[in-house]
Scaffold this active site. Structure first.
Site, short mmCIF file in Angstrom:
data_model
loop_
_atom_site.label_atom_id
_atom_site.label_comp_id
_atom_site.label_asym_id
_atom_site.label_seq_id
_atom_site.Cartn_x
_atom_site.Cartn_y
_atom_site.Cartn_z
N CYS A 74 2.02 0.87 5.30
CA CYS A 74 3.34 0.73 4.69
C CYS A 74 3.54 1.78 3.59
O CYS A 74 3.65 2.96 3.88
CB CYS A 74 3.55 -0.69 4.19
SG CYS A 74 5.30 -1.09 3.92
N HIS A 115 1.94 -4.50 8.55
CA HIS A 115 1.05 -5.32 7.73
C HIS A 115 0.32 -6.32 8.64
O HIS A 115 0.88 -6.82 9.60
CB HIS A 115 1.83 -6.10 6.68
CG HIS A 115 2.38 -5.27 5.58
ND1 HIS A 115 1.59 -4.73 4.58
CD2 HIS A 115 3.65 -4.88 5.30
CE1 HIS A 115 2.35 -4.04 3.75
NE2 HIS A 115 3.60 -4.12 4.15
#
Length: 510
Positions: free
Chosen positions: A333, A445
């Site tokens: 991310c 994630h």
């Protein structure tokens, strides 16, 4: 109407979240249809629900303990610190803007009270039992007028309150007596019992203190819960990250995670740390990265500020040197965004800077936009080239939480293909893998929570180090479920559950 119980603390980090998790599992074991609830949460660890709403990670663990899919009604207000006493405010899973602490507490929080009230009413209709977690301390007199998470919630929900103190940090008796003294009489009446948490040692030596507390406060001590280590349950915030900072074992594989100032979703690495052959260590400011087998740049709530942190503290050049000399590097991310050539923020969604140069290890730029991407995803990998593992797999589960969109300046190999987003079929490439297979970035994630993929990566690292692959695949979800049961067993032994049931049945919070 559901029966409710609320856990409040004499301060932050006394164990409210973990004891709420324990009670959710205990009530589930006892046949109750139980749900967690926390009106307002401040945390950098968050999660995305099936409907694409963002919520605090602690309530996700509590929902899992209760046997439920997490929903934003369990945590209607989430505050994600961005820096300079500001937070992104998320209501019912969607961001409504960035606010300073003063703007939020003095102007906005009570506006969110209607949403909190609606969620409480819905949970009362849908469940038998509600376990409510407070935040900080109910005795923070400077915040009480605009409180939407402690005593005001107890009154709205009709919930008797149990007050928790952390004896491990010292001053537990004084913190209990002081908290009760600072409460208004009607608030003090809502507290129906006391819990001593994180106790180490011989409980018989504590008995005089417990007797004193009951006489002094007029409140029964519900129980004493021992200090619990390595629970295997997701953590909520950066305070709990302090417990992970120093490695507890020396293992065959050394994984270094950069401890960024705005690190978020560090639960991404818990499954790695739980492997028997892995040591995950968090590199704090001033510490050397060393020569790990794998480096991870984690998620960040402020990619630009954390990039500048890497630059100003000498980590940028160290990372580039290690990557170019053959040390594998993964960015997740915000960490993925840092791997590119540049991060642009034309709308100043994160900072006042228009752009910041990245590490230049992937030929990409990231442009921040106001709209936030939040989805649960399923992904596939076909001849995945990271570390040369040629891994192929389907139904890799994870979630996206990001505001930047990454564009490539030259062709790259994608890391994954997203095949479902929030339950809808898609075909979207995700992430990138460098030509040498040693640098990977992804927006997903939880990618290392996928058991076969995690072991494929770890075994590739073992082979690079001259070690034989283990090939042992752990069932992360089964281990987590067993951890909830262990937690419930210990807490059930420490608390007088019959008394808790009586308190709830009397419904003295009304």
């Amino acid at each position: 109407m559901a029966k409710a119980i609320m856990l409040q603390g004499t301060s932050s980090h006394v164990g409210k979240s973990i004891l709420t998790t324990a009670l959710c599992r205990i009530f589930k074991q006892d046949g109750q249809k139980v749900t967690p609830f926390k009106a307002q949460n401040m945390a950098l660890n968050s999660y995305v629900t099936k409907t694409g709403g963002e919520m605090g990670r602690a309530q996700v663990a509590q929902a899992e303990a209760a046997g439920l899919d997490p929903t934003v009604e369990m945590n209607p207000v989430l505050l994600k610190p961005t820096g300079n006493s500001c937070s992104q405010v998320i209501v019912m899973g969607k961001p409504v803007g960035n606010m300073s602490a003063k703007e939020y507490h003095a102007g906005y929080s009570l506006k969110a009270l209607g949403v909190v009230t609606e969620c409480i009413q819905k949970l009362h209709q849908d469940f038998d039992t509600i376990v409510i977690e407070g935040a900080g301390s109910p005795a923070e007199v400077n915040l009480k007028d605009n409180d939407i998470v402690n005593m005001r919630v107890a009154k709205l929900a009709g919930a008797p309150v149990l007050l928790i103190a952390d004896i491990d940090r010292g001053g537990a008796l004084a913190s209990i007596v002081g908290t009760l003294e600072l409460l208004d009489p009607d608030e003090r009446a809502l507290i129906k019992g006391l819990i001593i948490n994180k106790f180490r040692g011989d409980i018989t030596l504590l008995k005089p203190a417990l007797d004193f507390l009951e006489v002094k406060t007029g409140k029964p001590v519900i129980g004493v819960v021992p200090h619990l280590d390595r629970l295997g349950i997701d953590d909520e915030d950066s305070v709990s990250l302090e417990d992970k900072e120093q490695p507890e074992k020396v293992s065959e594989l050394d994984i270094a995670v950069l401890r960024l100032p705005k690190i978020s979703n560090f639960t991404d690495f818990d499954a790695l740390a739980n492997e028997s052959d892995v040591q995950v260590r968090y590199v704090r400011q001033g510490e050397a990265i060393g020569k790990p087998d794998l480096i991870i740049l984690p998620g960040s709530k402020n990619t630009t500020e954390d990039l500048l942190y890497l630059r100003h503290n000498g980590y940028e050049q160290e990372l580039i040197k290690l990557a170019k000399s053959g040390t594998p590097l993964v960015g997740i991310c915000g960490g993925y965004q840092m791997l590119g050539r540049e991060v642009q923020d034309p709308e100043h969604t994160e900072s006042d800077l228009d752009k910041v140069m990245g590490l230049g290890l992937i030929d990409s730029i990231t442009i921040f936009e106001a709209n936030k991407v939040t989805h649960q995803v399923k992904a596939a990998a076909c001849n995945h080239k990271f570390l040369g593992i040629n891994y192929s797999g389907h139904n890799l589960a994870g979630y996206e939480i990001h505001m930047g969109r990454t564009q490539f300046l030259s062709p790259v190999d994608a890391a994954f293909t997203i095949v479902t987003r929030s339950g809808k079929s898609v075909q979207l490439t995700d992430g990138a893998i460098s030509a040498d297979g040693l640098v990977m970035g992804t927006y997903i994630h939880g990618i290392f929570d996928n058991d076969t993929y995690r072991r494929a990566v770890l075994d590739a690292l073992r082979v690079r180090k001259g070690l034989a692959p283990l090939g042992v695949i752990k069932d992360t979800q089964a281990l987590k479920d067993a951890a909830y049961n262990r937690l419930a067993d210990v807490v059930r032994q420490g608390l007088d559950m019959d008394l808790i049931y009586r308190i709830m049945n009397e419904n003295n919070g009304r």
